[in-house]
Design a protein around this motif. Structure first.
Motif, short mmCIF file in Angstrom:
data_model
loop_
_atom_site.label_atom_id
_atom_site.label_comp_id
_atom_site.label_asym_id
_atom_site.label_seq_id
_atom_site.Cartn_x
_atom_site.Cartn_y
_atom_site.Cartn_z
N TRP A 32 0.86 -1.18 0.00
CA TRP A 32 0.00 0.00 0.00
C TRP A 32 0.90 1.23 0.00
O TRP A 32 1.87 1.31 0.77
N PHE A 33 0.54 2.18 -0.85
CA PHE A 33 1.29 3.41 -0.98
C PHE A 33 0.33 4.59 -0.92
O PHE A 33 -0.84 4.47 -1.24
N ARG A 34 0.85 5.72 -0.54
CA ARG A 34 0.04 6.93 -0.39
C ARG A 34 0.76 8.07 -1.12
O ARG A 34 1.99 8.20 -1.05
N GLN A 35 -0.02 8.89 -1.80
CA GLN A 35 0.54 10.09 -2.42
C GLN A 35 -0.26 11.29 -1.96
O GLN A 35 -1.44 11.43 -2.31
N ARG A 36 0.37 12.11 -1.16
CA ARG A 36 -0.25 13.35 -0.71
C ARG A 36 -0.14 14.38 -1.82
O ARG A 36 0.72 14.27 -2.69
N PRO A 37 -0.99 15.40 -1.80
CA PRO A 37 -0.90 16.46 -2.82
C PRO A 37 0.49 17.09 -2.87
O PRO A 37 1.07 17.40 -1.82
N GLU A 38 1.03 17.21 -4.04
CA GLU A 38 2.32 17.86 -4.27
C GLU A 38 3.44 17.19 -3.49
O GLU A 38 4.39 17.85 -3.04
N ALA A 39 3.33 15.88 -3.31
CA ALA A 39 4.36 15.15 -2.57
C ALA A 39 4.71 13.88 -3.33
O ALA A 39 3.96 13.43 -4.20
N GLU A 40 5.83 13.29 -2.96
CA GLU A 40 6.23 12.03 -3.56
C GLU A 40 5.37 10.90 -3.01
O GLU A 40 4.87 10.96 -1.88
#
Length: 126
Positions: free
Chosen positions: A36-44
């Motif tokens: 599971w991976f997460r991508q926050r706004p304007e982030a890697e």
């Protein structure tokens, strides 16, 4: 060929919980490490956790990033060919698009996963 679809995202208040589901088709998830991976706004994109495959001899052992331990749980339902990410006590930092990914073995390195879902949005707001 393995395909993955995430579901279960949505809007939740701070302190609330969500259960994300990664549903597999074209292959049994039991034979894949599912991350599971997460991508926050304007982030890697960043790793959240991973659950191992039965092939490694470490069946269904889950690994979580230190920041998520105690709040997040990863589990697998072989009968439904799904992997779940249970998230509790959510805060604003947990918001983002969550992806599940299939690979050979658990790692927090996203590029080592071969198959990705389209992502599901998690929003944490009052």
């Amino acid at each position: 060929q393995l395909q993955l679809v995430e579901s279960g995202g949505g809007l939740v208040q701070p302190g609330g919980s969500l259960r994300l589901t990664c549903t597999g088709s074209g292959g049994a998830l039991d034979y894949f490490a599912i991350g599971w991976f997460r991508q926050r706004p304007e982030a890697e994109r960043e790793a959240v956790g991973c659950i191992s495959s039965s092939n490694t001899g470490r069946n269904n052992i889950s690994y979580l990033e230190d920041s998520d331990k105690g709040r997040f749980t990863i589990s697998k339902d072989d009968a439904k060919n799904t992997v779940h990410l249970e998230m509790n006590n959510l805060n604003a930092d947990d918001a983002g698009v969550y992806y599940c990914a299939g690979g050979i073995r658990c790692t927090f390195i996203g590029t080592l996963f071969d198959t990705w879902g389209q992502g599901t949005q998690v929003t944490v707001s009052s």
